[in-house]
Design a protein around this motif. Structure first.
Motif, short mmCIF file in Angstrom:
data_model
loop_
_atom_site.label_atom_id
_atom_site.label_comp_id
_atom_site.label_asym_id
_atom_site.label_seq_id
_atom_site.Cartn_x
_atom_site.Cartn_y
_atom_site.Cartn_z
N SER A 25 47.44 -57.02 109.48
CA SER A 25 47.91 -57.65 108.20
C SER A 25 49.43 -56.89 107.73
N ARG A 35 53.08 -51.62 101.95
CA ARG A 35 52.71 -51.52 103.30
C ARG A 35 51.93 -50.15 103.43
N TYR A 36 52.57 -49.26 102.42
CA TYR A 36 51.50 -47.89 102.36
C TYR A 36 49.89 -48.31 102.10
N GLU A 37 49.84 -49.30 100.87
CA GLU A 37 48.59 -49.55 100.69
C GLU A 37 47.67 -50.11 101.55
N ARG A 38 48.21 -50.98 102.45
CA ARG A 38 47.76 -51.93 103.47
C ARG A 38 47.22 -50.88 104.64
N ALA A 40 46.59 -47.92 104.14
CA ALA A 40 45.44 -46.86 103.75
C ALA A 40 44.15 -47.58 103.62
N THR A 41 44.25 -49.01 103.41
CA THR A 41 43.24 -49.83 103.39
C THR A 41 42.67 -49.88 105.00
N ASN A 42 43.59 -50.02 105.91
CA ASN A 42 43.07 -50.27 107.24
C ASN A 42 42.40 -48.76 107.84
N LYS A 43 43.05 -47.77 107.19
CA LYS A 43 42.39 -46.63 107.82
C LYS A 43 41.22 -46.38 107.22
N LYS A 44 40.78 -46.54 106.07
CA LYS A 44 39.54 -46.39 105.35
C LYS A 44 38.60 -47.38 106.08
N ALA A 45 38.96 -48.33 106.42
CA ALA A 45 38.12 -49.34 107.09
C ALA A 45 37.67 -48.77 108.42
#
Length: 73
Positions: A25, A35-38, A40-45
């Protein structure tokens, strides 16, 4: 190696390339913060999925490859 009671030993059991999962995504249309937020979200998942296993501590590390792609084979 001496250890005190309650000490923990962390052993690397697996290392794998999660680039595709991290870039899920993420597109050129995202601005810097989005981009940073996406990412970070992917890393957390990824970490949450890994740590869902018993007795696991997981992390996603960033690694820069400085050699040209043809030299990495």
């Amino acid at each position: 190696m001496p250890a005190a009671p309650g000490s923990r030993i962390y052993v690397i059991e697996d290392m794998r390339d999660v680039t595709a999962e991290m870039l899920k995504s993420v597109s050129d249309k995202l601005n810097g913060f989005a981009r940073y937020e996406r990412l970070a979200t992917n890393k957390k998942a990824l970490i949450a999925a890994c740590e869902g296993q018993p007795n696991r501590r997981c992390d996603v590390l960033r690694r820069l490859l400085l050699s040209p792609p043809e030299a990495r084979n």
